[in-house]
Design a protein around this motif. Structure first.
Motif, PDB file in Angstrom:
ATOM      1  N   LEU A   1      10.835   2.582  -7.792  1.00  0.00           N
ATOM      2  CA  LEU A   1       9.992   1.552  -8.395  1.00  0.00           C
ATOM      3  C   LEU A   1      10.246   0.186  -7.769  1.00  0.00           C
ATOM      4  N   ASP A   2      11.500  -0.164  -7.525  1.00  0.00           N
ATOM      5  CA  ASP A   2      11.828  -1.451  -6.905  1.00  0.00           C
ATOM      6  C   ASP A   2      11.266  -1.554  -5.494  1.00  0.00           C
TER       7      ASP A   2
ATOM      8  N   ILE B   1       7.379  -1.970  -5.698  1.00  0.00           N
ATOM      9  CA  ILE B   1       7.003  -3.319  -6.137  1.00  0.00           C
ATOM     10  C   ILE B   1       7.222  -4.333  -5.017  1.00  0.00           C
TER      11      ILE B   1
ATOM     12  N   LEU C   1       1.973  -9.022 -11.656  1.00  0.00           N
ATOM     13  CA  LEU C   1       2.734  -7.837 -11.256  1.00  0.00           C
ATOM     14  C   LEU C   1       4.221  -7.988 -11.589  1.00  0.00           C
ATOM     15  N   VAL C   2       4.790  -9.166 -11.367  1.00  0.00           N
ATOM     16  CA  VAL C   2       6.204  -9.403 -11.680  1.00  0.00           C
ATOM     17  C   VAL C   2       6.432  -9.335 -13.189  1.00  0.00           C
TER      18      VAL C   2
ATOM     19  N   TYR D   1       6.391  -5.725 -14.144  1.00  0.00           N
ATOM     20  CA  TYR D   1       7.623  -5.087 -13.683  1.00  0.00           C
ATOM     21  C   TYR D   1       8.787  -5.425 -14.605  1.00  0.00           C
TER      22      TYR D   1
ATOM     23  N   GLY E   1       8.508  -3.567 -17.793  1.00  0.00           N
ATOM     24  CA  GLY E   1       8.910  -2.177 -17.611  1.00  0.00           C
ATOM     25  C   GLY E   1      10.415  -2.017 -17.551  1.00  0.00           C
ATOM     26  N   VAL E   2      11.099  -2.931 -16.885  1.00  0.00           N
ATOM     27  CA  VAL E   2      12.563  -2.889 -16.811  1.00  0.00           C
ATOM     28  C   VAL E   2      13.156  -3.118 -18.200  1.00  0.00           C
TER      29      VAL E   2
END
Length: 89
Positions: A8-9, A12, A41-42, A45, A48-49
């Motif tokens: 995922l990282d 992204i 997007l950030v 992300y 999600g984290v």
């Protein structure tokens, strides 16, 4: 360093690099749209984290379990096979 990133990282980082590169390579595109997309997007992300940290079942859904290759000083050939690492014995 890249081999230690989670999938995922890596995805992204690649997407953000691609979004930022387009207006830099084309003078007709504005940077505002790319920055807005990058910010959204950030935020997604980071959300999600945060969810992965709060709910372990979601983390298990996204990240696979680690593969044990060596246990108690013994090489586990089943783990090597699962990790697709081939050695000559």
């Amino acid at each position: 360093m890249i081999s230690q990133l989670r999938l995922l990282d890596f995805v992204i980082a690649s997407i953000i690099g691609n979004i930022i590169a387009h207006p830099l390579s084309n003078p007709h595109l504005s940077l505002k749209g790319s920055l807005g997309t990058t910010i959204v997007l950030v935020i997604m992300y980071l959300g999600g984290v945060f969810i992965m940290l709060k709910w372990p079942w979601f983390r298990k859904l996204i990240n696979h379990r680690p593969i044990t290759i060596v246990q108690n000083g013994e090489i586990l050939y089943k783990g090597l096979k699962k990790a697709r690492i081939f050695i000559d014995v």
